[in-house]
Scaffold this motif. Structure first.
Motif, mmCIF file in Angstrom:
data_model
loop_
_atom_site.group_PDB
_atom_site.id
_atom_site.type_symbol
_atom_site.label_atom_id
_atom_site.label_comp_id
_atom_site.label_asym_id
_atom_site.label_seq_id
_atom_site.Cartn_x
_atom_site.Cartn_y
_atom_site.Cartn_z
ATOM 1 N N VAL A 1 6.427 -7.105 3.420
ATOM 2 C CA VAL A 1 5.441 -8.115 3.061
ATOM 3 C C VAL A 1 4.048 -7.530 3.222
ATOM 4 N N ASP A 2 3.114 -8.090 2.471
ATOM 5 C CA ASP A 2 1.734 -7.625 2.529
ATOM 6 C C ASP A 2 1.165 -7.791 3.931
ATOM 7 N N PHE A 3 0.316 -6.844 4.298
ATOM 8 C CA PHE A 3 -0.346 -6.884 5.596
ATOM 9 C C PHE A 3 -1.644 -6.108 5.486
ATOM 10 N N THR A 4 -2.730 -6.741 5.892
ATOM 11 C CA THR A 4 -4.040 -6.088 5.940
ATOM 12 C C THR A 4 -4.501 -6.093 7.393
ATOM 13 N N ASP B 1 -7.204 0.286 12.270
ATOM 14 C CA ASP B 1 -6.213 1.262 11.820
ATOM 15 C C ASP B 1 -4.922 1.085 12.615
ATOM 16 N N VAL B 2 -3.783 1.149 11.913
ATOM 17 C CA VAL B 2 -2.479 0.977 12.545
ATOM 18 C C VAL B 2 -1.609 2.169 12.155
ATOM 19 N N PRO B 3 -1.111 2.931 13.143
ATOM 20 C CA PRO B 3 -0.296 4.109 12.822
ATOM 21 C C PRO B 3 1.115 3.745 12.371
ATOM 22 N N VAL B 4 1.749 4.658 11.673
ATOM 23 C CA VAL B 4 3.130 4.503 11.227
ATOM 24 C C VAL B 4 4.023 4.214 12.439
ATOM 25 N N GLY B 5 5.009 3.339 12.233
ATOM 26 C CA GLY B 5 5.950 3.021 13.294
ATOM 27 C C GLY B 5 5.475 1.962 14.261
ATOM 28 N N LYS C 1 5.480 1.367 7.854
ATOM 29 C CA LYS C 1 6.237 2.525 7.371
ATOM 30 C C LYS C 1 5.329 3.695 7.035
ATOM 31 N N ARG C 2 4.032 3.462 7.134
ATOM 32 C CA ARG C 2 3.037 4.528 6.960
ATOM 33 C C ARG C 2 1.784 4.101 7.689
ATOM 34 N N ASP C 3 0.850 5.034 7.876
ATOM 35 C CA ASP C 3 -0.424 4.690 8.494
ATOM 36 C C ASP C 3 -1.154 3.682 7.614
ATOM 37 N N ILE D 1 4.263 -4.246 5.722
ATOM 38 C CA ILE D 1 5.132 -3.996 6.871
ATOM 39 C C ILE D 1 6.570 -4.277 6.446
ATOM 40 N N ALA D 2 7.490 -3.482 6.963
ATOM 41 C CA ALA D 2 8.910 -3.701 6.710
ATOM 42 C C ALA D 2 9.374 -4.840 7.610
#
Length: 109
Positions: A12-15, A19-23, A36-38, A47-48
């Protein structure tokens, strides 16, 4: 008006505001997902909200987690069996011993 299909809902969309790192675990109310990515601040990403992920557990946690068990996540993304003050993360898909550093979880919404 009838419901209109948008997408399969696996992400789903996420803004993010920062900054948010992968994982990273992202908690929005009762909705939980994993980046699933930076993701850059103020930039649309996603976000998954489905899938199987290894989540860290507290090294002091002496619990054994068993497949099928519901688990929860604290605000900092640590797996716990305690629902108080945490959000439902999903169900364990592979047993985890007290000496394990992670718990393998299938996200549940």
């Amino acid at each position: 008006m009838q419901a209109q299909y948008i997408h399969d809902g696996k992400q789903v969309d996420f803004t993010p505001d920062v900054d948010v790192p992968v994982g990273s675990l992202v908690i929005q109310g009762d909705l939980v997902g994993v980046t699933k990515r930076d993701l850059k601040a103020d930039t649309l990403g996603s976000i998954a909200v489905e899938g199987v992920f290894d989540f860290p557990k507290d090294p002091a946690d002496a619990e054994t987690y068993t497949a099928g068990q519901k688990v929860y996540a604290t605000d900092d993304g640590i797996v716990t069996e305690v629902p108080d003050g945490s959000v439902l993360l999903g169900k364990v898909v592979d047993d985890a011993e007290p000496t394990d550093n992670v718990v393998r979880v299938r996200l549940s919404q």
